[in-house]
Design a protein around this motif. Structure first.
Motif, PDB file in Angstrom:
ATOM      1  N   VAL A  34     -30.162   5.259  63.549  1.00 51.99           N
ATOM      2  CA  VAL A  34     -30.109   6.493  62.765  1.00 51.99           C
ATOM      3  C   VAL A  34     -31.056   6.324  61.583  1.00 51.99           C
ATOM      4  CG1 VAL A  34     -28.640   7.987  61.371  1.00 51.99           C
ATOM      5  CG2 VAL A  34     -27.733   6.929  63.438  1.00 51.99           C
ATOM      6  N   SER A  35     -31.817   7.382  61.302  1.00 48.66           N
ATOM      7  CA  SER A  35     -32.761   7.343  60.192  1.00 48.66           C
ATOM      8  C   SER A  35     -32.847   8.716  59.547  1.00 48.66           C
ATOM      9  CB  SER A  35     -34.144   6.919  60.705  1.00 48.66           C
ATOM     10  OG  SER A  35     -35.087   6.911  59.652  1.00 48.66           O
ATOM     11  N   ASN A  36     -33.371   8.767  58.339  1.00 50.31           N
ATOM     12  CA  ASN A  36     -33.575  10.058  57.693  1.00 50.31           C
ATOM     13  C   ASN A  36     -34.922  10.669  58.066  1.00 50.31           C
ATOM     14  OD1 ASN A  36     -35.066   8.216  56.267  1.00 50.31           O
ATOM     15  ND2 ASN A  36     -34.536   9.021  54.253  1.00 50.31           N
ATOM     16  N   GLU A  37     -35.753   9.917  58.819  1.00 53.83           N
ATOM     17  CA  GLU A  37     -37.047  10.422  59.280  1.00 53.83           C
ATOM     18  C   GLU A  37     -37.186  10.176  60.778  1.00 53.83           C
ATOM     19  OE1 GLU A  37     -40.509   9.129  57.181  1.00 53.83           O
ATOM     20  OE2 GLU A  37     -39.434   9.032  55.265  1.00 53.83           O
ATOM     21  N   ALA A  38     -37.586  11.196  61.510  1.00 60.20           N
ATOM     22  CA  ALA A  38     -37.766  11.066  62.963  1.00 60.20           C
ATOM     23  C   ALA A  38     -38.843  10.037  63.292  1.00 60.20           C
ATOM     24  CB  ALA A  38     -38.130  12.421  63.570  1.00 60.20           C
ATOM     25  N   ARG A  39     -39.908  10.026  62.523  1.00 57.42           N
ATOM     26  CA  ARG A  39     -41.004   9.085  62.765  1.00 57.42           C
ATOM     27  C   ARG A  39     -40.538   7.636  62.626  1.00 57.42           C
ATOM     28  NH1 ARG A  39     -45.613   8.729  58.499  1.00 57.42           N
ATOM     29  NH2 ARG A  39     -43.807   7.794  57.569  1.00 57.42           N
ATOM     30  N   HIS A  40     -39.714   7.374  61.625  1.00 57.33           N
ATOM     31  CA  HIS A  40     -39.198   6.020  61.415  1.00 57.33           C
ATOM     32  C   HIS A  40     -38.324   5.580  62.590  1.00 57.33           C
ATOM     33  CE1 HIS A  40     -36.274   3.058  59.776  1.00 57.33           C
ATOM     34  NE2 HIS A  40     -37.399   2.512  59.355  1.00 57.33           N
ATOM     35  N   ALA A  41     -37.457   6.475  63.076  1.00 56.77           N
ATOM     36  CA  ALA A  41     -36.594   6.155  64.212  1.00 56.77           C
ATOM     37  C   ALA A  41     -37.432   5.859  65.458  1.00 56.77           C
ATOM     38  CB  ALA A  41     -35.614   7.299  64.478  1.00 56.77           C
ATOM     39  N   ALA A  42     -38.452   6.669  65.707  1.00 52.07           N
ATOM     40  CA  ALA A  42     -39.317   6.464  66.874  1.00 52.07           C
ATOM     41  C   ALA A  42     -40.095   5.155  66.761  1.00 52.07           C
ATOM     42  CB  ALA A  42     -40.272   7.640  67.039  1.00 52.07           C
ATOM     43  N   GLN A  43     -40.591   4.839  65.563  1.00 55.43           N
ATOM     44  CA  GLN A  43     -41.323   3.582  65.362  1.00 55.43           C
ATOM     45  C   GLN A  43     -40.428   2.376  65.598  1.00 55.43           C
ATOM     46  OE1 GLN A  43     -42.846   3.983  61.379  1.00 55.43           O
ATOM     47  NE2 GLN A  43     -44.797   4.826  62.091  1.00 55.43           N
ATOM     48  N   ARG A  44     -39.192   2.463  65.127  1.00 57.82           N
ATOM     49  CA  ARG A  44     -38.261   1.349  65.312  1.00 57.82           C
ATOM     50  C   ARG A  44     -38.001   1.107  66.802  1.00 57.82           C
ATOM     51  NH1 ARG A  44     -32.597   0.883  62.230  1.00 57.82           N
ATOM     52  NH2 ARG A  44     -33.953   0.439  60.477  1.00 57.82           N
ATOM     53  N   MET A  45     -37.825   2.186  67.567  1.00 60.88           N
ATOM     54  CA  MET A  45     -37.591   2.059  69.007  1.00 60.88           C
ATOM     55  C   MET A  45     -38.833   1.518  69.716  1.00 60.88           C
ATOM     56  SD  MET A  45     -34.433   2.869  69.599  1.00 60.88           S
ATOM     57  CE  MET A  45     -34.047   2.088  68.039  1.00 60.88           C
ATOM     58  N   MET A  81     -30.723  14.138  59.491  1.00 60.58           N
ATOM     59  CA  MET A  81     -30.415  12.899  60.187  1.00 60.58           C
ATOM     60  C   MET A  81     -31.120  12.937  61.545  1.00 60.58           C
ATOM     61  SD  MET A  81     -26.753  11.265  61.309  1.00 60.58           S
ATOM     62  CE  MET A  81     -26.246  12.578  62.360  1.00 60.58           C
ATOM     63  N   HIS A  82     -31.746  11.811  61.897  1.00 63.04           N
ATOM     64  CA  HIS A  82     -32.455  11.682  63.169  1.00 63.04           C
ATOM     65  C   HIS A  82     -31.952  10.432  63.885  1.00 63.04           C
ATOM     66  CE1 HIS A  82     -35.288  14.816  62.030  1.00 63.04           C
ATOM     67  NE2 HIS A  82     -35.229  14.283  60.818  1.00 63.04           N
ATOM     68  N   VAL A  83     -31.835  10.540  65.202  1.00 59.25           N
ATOM     69  CA  VAL A  83     -31.352   9.433  66.017  1.00 59.25           C
ATOM     70  C   VAL A  83     -32.456   9.015  66.978  1.00 59.25           C
ATOM     71  CG1 VAL A  83     -29.598   8.677  67.666  1.00 59.25           C
ATOM     72  CG2 VAL A  83     -28.996  10.311  65.869  1.00 59.25           C
ATOM     73  N   GLY A  84     -32.792   7.742  66.961  1.00 63.18           N
ATOM     74  CA  GLY A  84     -33.743   7.185  67.921  1.00 63.18           C
ATOM     75  C   GLY A  84     -32.968   6.554  69.063  1.00 63.18           C
ATOM     76  N   ILE A  85     -33.392   6.861  70.289  1.00 64.64           N
ATOM     77  CA  ILE A  85     -32.714   6.341  71.478  1.00 64.64           C
ATOM     78  C   ILE A  85     -33.744   5.691  72.386  1.00 64.64           C
ATOM     79  CG2 ILE A  85     -31.368   6.951  73.529  1.00 64.64           C
ATOM     80  CD1 ILE A  85     -30.419   9.438  71.935  1.00 64.64           C
ATOM     81  N   LEU A  86     -33.410   4.514  72.871  1.00 62.93           N
ATOM     82  CA  LEU A  86     -34.261   3.801  73.828  1.00 62.93           C
ATOM     83  C   LEU A  86     -33.386   3.358  74.989  1.00 62.93           C
ATOM     84  CD1 LEU A  86     -36.827   2.251  74.759  1.00 62.93           C
ATOM     85  CD2 LEU A  86     -36.070   0.357  73.298  1.00 62.93           C
ATOM     86  N   GLN A  87     -33.804   3.720  76.189  1.00 57.23           N
ATOM     87  CA  GLN A  87     -33.132   3.236  77.401  1.00 57.23           C
ATOM     88  C   GLN A  87     -34.157   2.449  78.202  1.00 57.23           C
ATOM     89  OE1 GLN A  87     -30.418   5.793  79.608  1.00 57.23           O
ATOM     90  NE2 GLN A  87     -31.421   5.147  81.489  1.00 57.23           N
ATOM     91  N   VAL A  88     -33.777   1.251  78.609  1.00 51.32           N
ATOM     92  CA  VAL A  88     -34.694   0.359  79.307  1.00 51.32           C
ATOM     93  C   VAL A  88     -34.043  -0.151  80.590  1.00 51.32           C
ATOM     94  CG1 VAL A  88     -36.091  -1.739  79.119  1.00 51.32           C
ATOM     95  CG2 VAL A  88     -35.610  -0.396  77.068  1.00 51.32           C
ATOM     96  N   VAL A  89     -34.780  -0.058  81.687  1.00 49.22           N
ATOM     97  CA  VAL A  89     -34.356  -0.658  82.951  1.00 49.22           C
ATOM     98  C   VAL A  89     -35.049  -2.017  83.028  1.00 49.22           C
ATOM     99  CG1 VAL A  89     -34.337  -0.454  85.458  1.00 49.22           C
ATOM    100  CG2 VAL A  89     -34.113   1.598  84.046  1.00 49.22           C
ATOM    101  N   LEU A  90     -34.258  -3.058  83.215  1.00 49.60           N
ATOM    102  CA  LEU A  90     -34.776  -4.429  83.242  1.00 49.60           C
ATOM    103  C   LEU A  90     -34.583  -5.063  84.613  1.00 49.60           C
ATOM    104  CD1 LEU A  90     -33.209  -5.732  79.916  1.00 49.60           C
ATOM    105  CD2 LEU A  90     -35.580  -5.063  80.269  1.00 49.60           C
ATOM    106  N   HIS A  91     -35.538  -5.903  84.986  1.00 48.00           N
ATOM    107  CA  HIS A  91     -35.384  -6.785  86.137  1.00 48.00           C
ATOM    108  C   HIS A  91     -35.157  -8.176  85.560  1.00 48.00           C
ATOM    109  CE1 HIS A  91     -35.883  -8.658  89.989  1.00 48.00           C
ATOM    110  NE2 HIS A  91     -36.904  -9.370  89.537  1.00 48.00           N
ATOM    111  N   VAL A  92     -34.113  -8.850  86.021  1.00 43.02           N
ATOM    112  CA  VAL A  92     -33.752 -10.177  85.501  1.00 43.02           C
ATOM    113  C   VAL A  92     -33.937 -11.180  86.639  1.00 43.02           C
ATOM    114  CG1 VAL A  92     -31.995 -11.492  84.271  1.00 43.02           C
ATOM    115  CG2 VAL A  92     -32.037  -9.003  84.060  1.00 43.02           C
TER     116      VAL A  92
END
Length: 93
Positions: free
Chosen positions: A59-70, A1-12
């Protein structure tokens, strides 16, 4: 199991109040959840009216897929006219 995480700082820039910011950020999070099937939340700068820190995960079964989605999600956020990406971080666990 692989978890992709994205954190983004936004200016609104169009937010004139916390209520405006929350409306804009909520819309962005709802659209991201529906389009990319990710978990999403505002995670910091909750009381700053022109700044938001949002987090996304999948969550994905492939690290590459999780990274691509993010990465695709980040590209989509960059195209959003209501908020500007100040900085971001992508991580795969």
């Amino acid at each position: 199991m692989h978890v992709g995480i994205l954190q983004v700082v936004l200016h609104v820039p169009d937010a004139r109040s916390l209520k405006d910011k929350r409306r804009i950020v909520r819309g962005l999070l709802d659209r991201a959840r529906a389009r990319f099937e990710v978990a999403a939340a505002e995670v910091d700068d909750l009381d700053v009216w022109q700044s938001a820190v949002v987090g996304f995960s999948c969550v994905s079964n492939e690290a590459r897929h999780a990274a691509q989605r993010m990465s695709k999600l980040l590209d989509w956020i960059r195209e959003t006219p209501a908020a500007q990406v100040v900085e971001h971080e992508i991580e795969t666990l």
